[in-house]
Scaffold this motif. Structure first.
Motif, PDB file in Angstrom:
ATOM      1  N   ASN A 141     -24.271   5.321 -18.397  1.00 15.49           N
ATOM      2  CA  ASN A 141     -23.175   4.908 -19.264  1.00 15.49           C
ATOM      3  C   ASN A 141     -23.591   3.598 -19.913  1.00 15.49           C
ATOM      4  O   ASN A 141     -23.572   2.544 -19.278  1.00 15.49           O
ATOM      5  CB  ASN A 141     -21.875   4.735 -18.473  1.00 15.49           C
ATOM      6  N   HIS A 142     -23.972   3.668 -21.156  1.00 21.16           N
ATOM      7  CA  HIS A 142     -24.554   2.546 -21.885  1.00 21.16           C
ATOM      8  C   HIS A 142     -23.517   1.834 -22.759  1.00 21.16           C
ATOM      9  O   HIS A 142     -23.850   0.939 -23.533  1.00 21.16           O
ATOM     10  CB  HIS A 142     -25.706   3.082 -22.751  1.00 21.16           C
ATOM     11  N   ARG A 143     -22.247   2.224 -22.626  1.00 22.22           N
ATOM     12  CA  ARG A 143     -21.209   1.620 -23.458  1.00 22.22           C
ATOM     13  C   ARG A 143     -20.918   0.182 -23.039  1.00 22.22           C
ATOM     14  O   ARG A 143     -21.083  -0.189 -21.876  1.00 22.22           O
ATOM     15  CB  ARG A 143     -19.930   2.461 -23.390  1.00 22.22           C
ATOM     16  N   LYS A 144     -20.489  -0.620 -24.018  1.00 21.50           N
ATOM     17  CA  LYS A 144     -20.024  -1.992 -23.757  1.00 21.50           C
ATOM     18  C   LYS A 144     -18.663  -2.139 -24.434  1.00 21.50           C
ATOM     19  O   LYS A 144     -18.585  -2.214 -25.663  1.00 21.50           O
ATOM     20  CB  LYS A 144     -20.985  -3.049 -24.312  1.00 21.50           C
ATOM     21  N   ILE A 145     -17.624  -2.167 -23.632  1.00 18.59           N
ATOM     22  CA  ILE A 145     -16.260  -2.212 -24.143  1.00 18.59           C
ATOM     23  C   ILE A 145     -15.475  -3.269 -23.385  1.00 18.59           C
ATOM     24  O   ILE A 145     -15.555  -3.349 -22.165  1.00 18.59           O
ATOM     25  CB  ILE A 145     -15.545  -0.847 -23.954  1.00 18.59           C
ATOM     26  N   THR A 146     -14.743  -4.081 -24.112  1.00 12.86           N
ATOM     27  CA  THR A 146     -13.748  -4.952 -23.490  1.00 12.86           C
ATOM     28  C   THR A 146     -12.443  -4.799 -24.265  1.00 12.86           C
ATOM     29  O   THR A 146     -12.449  -4.793 -25.502  1.00 12.86           O
ATOM     30  CB  THR A 146     -14.186  -6.424 -23.497  1.00 12.86           C
ATOM     31  N   VAL A 147     -11.343  -4.681 -23.529  1.00 17.07           N
ATOM     32  CA  VAL A 147     -10.008  -4.656 -24.135  1.00 17.07           C
ATOM     33  C   VAL A 147      -9.146  -5.678 -23.407  1.00 17.07           C
ATOM     34  O   VAL A 147      -9.069  -5.676 -22.180  1.00 17.07           O
ATOM     35  CB  VAL A 147      -9.359  -3.263 -24.047  1.00 17.07           C
ATOM     36  N   ILE A 148      -8.504  -6.557 -24.170  1.00 16.32           N
ATOM     37  CA  ILE A 148      -7.669  -7.616 -23.615  1.00 16.32           C
ATOM     38  C   ILE A 148      -6.244  -7.435 -24.116  1.00 16.32           C
ATOM     39  O   ILE A 148      -5.990  -7.485 -25.334  1.00 16.32           O
ATOM     40  CB  ILE A 148      -8.204  -9.008 -24.010  1.00 16.32           C
ATOM     41  N   ASP A 149      -5.332  -7.169 -23.187  1.00 14.96           N
ATOM     42  CA  ASP A 149      -3.908  -6.994 -23.477  1.00 14.96           C
ATOM     43  C   ASP A 149      -3.638  -5.881 -24.485  1.00 14.96           C
ATOM     44  O   ASP A 149      -2.564  -5.858 -25.115  1.00 14.96           O
ATOM     45  CB  ASP A 149      -3.292  -8.303 -23.990  1.00 14.96           C
ATOM     46  N   GLY A 150      -4.604  -4.973 -24.664  1.00 14.90           N
ATOM     47  CA  GLY A 150      -4.421  -3.868 -25.596  1.00 14.90           C
ATOM     48  C   GLY A 150      -4.446  -4.285 -27.047  1.00 14.90           C
ATOM     49  O   GLY A 150      -4.179  -3.452 -27.929  1.00 14.90           O
ATOM     50  N   ARG A 151      -4.786  -5.539 -27.329  1.00 16.45           N
ATOM     51  CA  ARG A 151      -4.713  -6.055 -28.697  1.00 16.45           C
ATOM     52  C   ARG A 151      -6.047  -6.572 -29.239  1.00 16.45           C
ATOM     53  O   ARG A 151      -6.256  -6.610 -30.445  1.00 16.45           O
ATOM     54  CB  ARG A 151      -3.679  -7.180 -28.779  1.00 16.45           C
ATOM     55  N   ILE A 152      -6.931  -6.979 -28.354  1.00 11.89           N
ATOM     56  CA  ILE A 152      -8.237  -7.500 -28.748  1.00 11.89           C
ATOM     57  C   ILE A 152      -9.301  -6.626 -28.095  1.00 11.89           C
ATOM     58  O   ILE A 152      -9.226  -6.309 -26.902  1.00 11.89           O
ATOM     59  CB  ILE A 152      -8.439  -8.953 -28.291  1.00 11.89           C
ATOM     60  N   GLY A 153     -10.301  -6.223 -28.860  1.00  5.93           N
ATOM     61  CA  GLY A 153     -11.372  -5.398 -28.325  1.00  5.93           C
ATOM     62  C   GLY A 153     -12.733  -5.909 -28.753  1.00  5.93           C
ATOM     63  O   GLY A 153     -12.880  -6.551 -29.807  1.00  5.93           O
ATOM     64  N   TYR A 154     -13.735  -5.631 -27.916  1.00  5.51           N
ATOM     65  CA  TYR A 154     -15.126  -5.981 -28.221  1.00  5.51           C
ATOM     66  C   TYR A 154     -16.002  -4.756 -27.998  1.00  5.51           C
ATOM     67  O   TYR A 154     -15.810  -3.993 -27.042  1.00  5.51           O
ATOM     68  CB  TYR A 154     -15.623  -7.111 -27.318  1.00  5.51           C
TER      69      TYR A 154
END
Length: 396
Positions: A141-154
Motif C-alpha cells: 500500500n503505497h498511498r500517502k493520505i492525511t485527513v484532518i477533521d474531514g476538511r483538510i487533506g494531504y
C-alpha cells in the motif's frame, strides 16, 4: 551440486508463488475513480515547508486525524509528529495511523506501544501471510493520505522522516511534490482512508457520518483515482494518446510497461515534445540502470531526459499540454502499474497545471541532460547492472 539444486528449487518456488499469486489476485484488483470535484489546492515541493504546514494543521485538529503513509521513520523529524498525535488523542481527538508493513517495518515496537497507550489507533496494512507470501510482500500500500477533521487533506509523494525533510547527507535536498486539499476532494480522501483502514483492521468504522462534514466547492476542478495493481496503465496511455504538444514526466523510477512505452514513442513520432526528469542518484539497486534501455530509444527519437543532481528527485507527476496534470503517489514504473495500491490526483485546471510545470522547469535547471554519448560510453559495471535489471524489472 546440492547447493545449486537448492538455489534452483528456491527460485522455482518464488516463481510459482509469484505467478499463482497473480492469478489468485487478478479478479480482486480494482480501481476507484471518484467523481470530479472542486477544491482549493496548494502545491508543496519542499519538505520543510510542507511539514511546517502539516504539523500546524495537526495541532489544530478538533475531531479526528486519519493518517496513511507508506513509510514513517523514527527519528528527530518524526519525534514531534508522534508527540502531536499523542497530545491530540489525549484531548479526545480520534487519531488513526495506518502504515505499510514493509515500508514502515523499522518502527520500534516500544514506539507503537506508546502510541496505543496514549489512545492512538495504530495498524499495519498488508502484512505478509500465506498463501502466496512472496507475491503479497510485493503488493504494497503505497498511498500517502492525511485527513484532518474531514476538511483538510494531504496527498503526494512525501513520507515522514529525516531524509524527506532534507536532513540526510546521503540524499541532500529531497525533491518531491505534495498537495494540500481543502474542499470537496477531501471527501474522497476520507473515503479511501476508511476503506484502507477497514481492510487492514477487518473492523467496520462506527459513526461514519461524523467524518464527512459538508464541504464547500473550491476553485480547482480535479479527480482522485485510487488503483490497486490495475487500470493505471490504461489511464496513462489514454492521457498520453491525447497529448498534442508536450508531455512532461517527473518520476524517481522510469520502468514503464511495453504498451505504455510504445504510446510514448508514438507521441514522439507525431511531434509531441517529451521531457523526462529522474534523479541522478538512486535510492535502490538497479532502478537507475533499468531505465537506460528506454532512455536510449527515447533519446534517439528526440526526447529530452534530465537527471536531477541537487539532492534526490522523488516527485511523481505528469503534465500534458498545460491543460492536465497528475500529482500523486504512483511512480512511472511497473510496480506502481501492476502491484501497489496508489492514489493520484488528476487536475483539470490550466493555471494549476502551469504551476506544476513551472516546478518541473525549476528542477530542470538543477539537472543534467542525459545524452546518447553518455549511454554509449557507460561502464561495464553499469552495463552489467542494466542486464540484471531487465530480468527483475517487474519487481523493482
Amino acid at each position: 551440486m546440492v547447493v545449486i539444486a537448492v538455489i534452483a528449487i528456491i527460485f522455482v518456488l518464488i516463481y510459482l508463488d509469484d505467478k499463482l499469486g497473480q492469478l489468485s489476485f487478478r479478479n480482486g484488483r480494482k480501481k476507484v475513480v471518484y467523481p470530479e470535484r472542486r477544491s482549493d489546492i496548494a502545491l508543496y515541493v519542499n519538505g520543510r515547508h510542507l511539514f511546517a504546514d502539516y504539523f500546524a494543521e495537526l495541532h489544530r485538529a478538533r475531531d479526528h486525524i486519519h493518517i496513511l503513509f507508506y513509510i514513517i521513520k523514527s527519528d528527530e523529524t518524526t519525534t514531534p509528529f508522534f508527540q502531536i498525535l499523542k497530545e491530540k488523542a489525549a484531548e479526545g481527538v480520534k487519531v488513526r495511523v495506518l502504515v505499510d508493513w514493509v515500508g514502515s517495518l523499522g518502527l520500534p515496537k516500544a514506539l507503537i506501544r506508546s502510541l496505543r497507550a496514549s489512545g492512538v489507533e495504530f495498524a499495519y496494512t498488508r502484512p505478509p501471510c500465506f498463501p502466496f507470501l512472496i507475491y503479497r510482500l510485493n503488493r504494497r500500500n503505497h498511498r500517502k493520505i492525511t485527513v484532518i477533521d474531514g476538511r483538510i487533506g494531504y496527498i503526494g509523494g512525501y513520507n515522514i522522516g529525516r531524509e524527506y525533510n532534507g536532513k540526510d547527507a546521503n540524499f541532500g535536498e529531497w525533491r518531491d511534490y505534495h498537495l494540500k486539499i481543502s474542499g470537496e476532494g477531501v471527501y474522497d480522501l476520507q473515503e479511501q482512508f476508511l476503506h484502507d483502514w477497514e481492510e487492514a483492521t477487518s473492523k467496520t468504522v462506527a459513526d461514519k457520518h461524523r467524518y464527512f462534514p459538508e464541504l464547500p466547492a473550491g476553485a480547482i476542478r480535479h479527480q482522485l483515482v485510487a488503483t490497486d495493481g490495475s487500470a493505471l496503465e490504461e489511464q496513462y496511455i489514454h492521457a498520453i494518446r491525447h497529448a498534442k504538444k508536450e508531455i512532461m514526466i517527473g518520476t524517481p523510477y522510469f520502468i514503464p510497461s511495453r504498451p505504455l512505452f510504445n504510446e510514448l514513442m508514438r507521441a514522439l513520432k507525431r511531434g509531441v515534445r517529451v521531457t523526462v526528469l529522474v534523479p541522478l542518484k538512486a535510492d535502490h539497486l538497479f532502478v537507475r540502470e533499468a531505465a537506460y534501455p528506454y532512455f536510449y530509444r527515447m533519446l534517439k527519437a528526440g526526447a529530452r531526459v534530465y537527471r536531477f543532481y541537487q539532492g534526490f528527485y522523488h516527485a511523481k507527476t505528469i503534465v500534458i499540454d498545460e491543460e492536465w496534470c497528475d500529482v500523486g503517489t504512483a511512480n512511472f514504473d511497473r510496480r506502481s502499474l501492476f502491484l501497489n495500491g496508489e492514489i493520484n490526483c488528476y487536475v483539470f485546471d490550466r493555471a494549476f497545471t502551469r504551476l506544476v510545470k513551472q516546478a518541473i522547469e525549476r528542477d530542470l535547471t538543477r539537472s543534467e541532460p542525459l545524452t546518447l554519448d553518455f549511454w554509449r560510453n557507460r561502464s561495464l559495471l553499469d552495463r552489467g547492472k542494466e542486464s540484471i535489471s531487465q530480468l527483475i524489472s517487474a519487481w523493482l
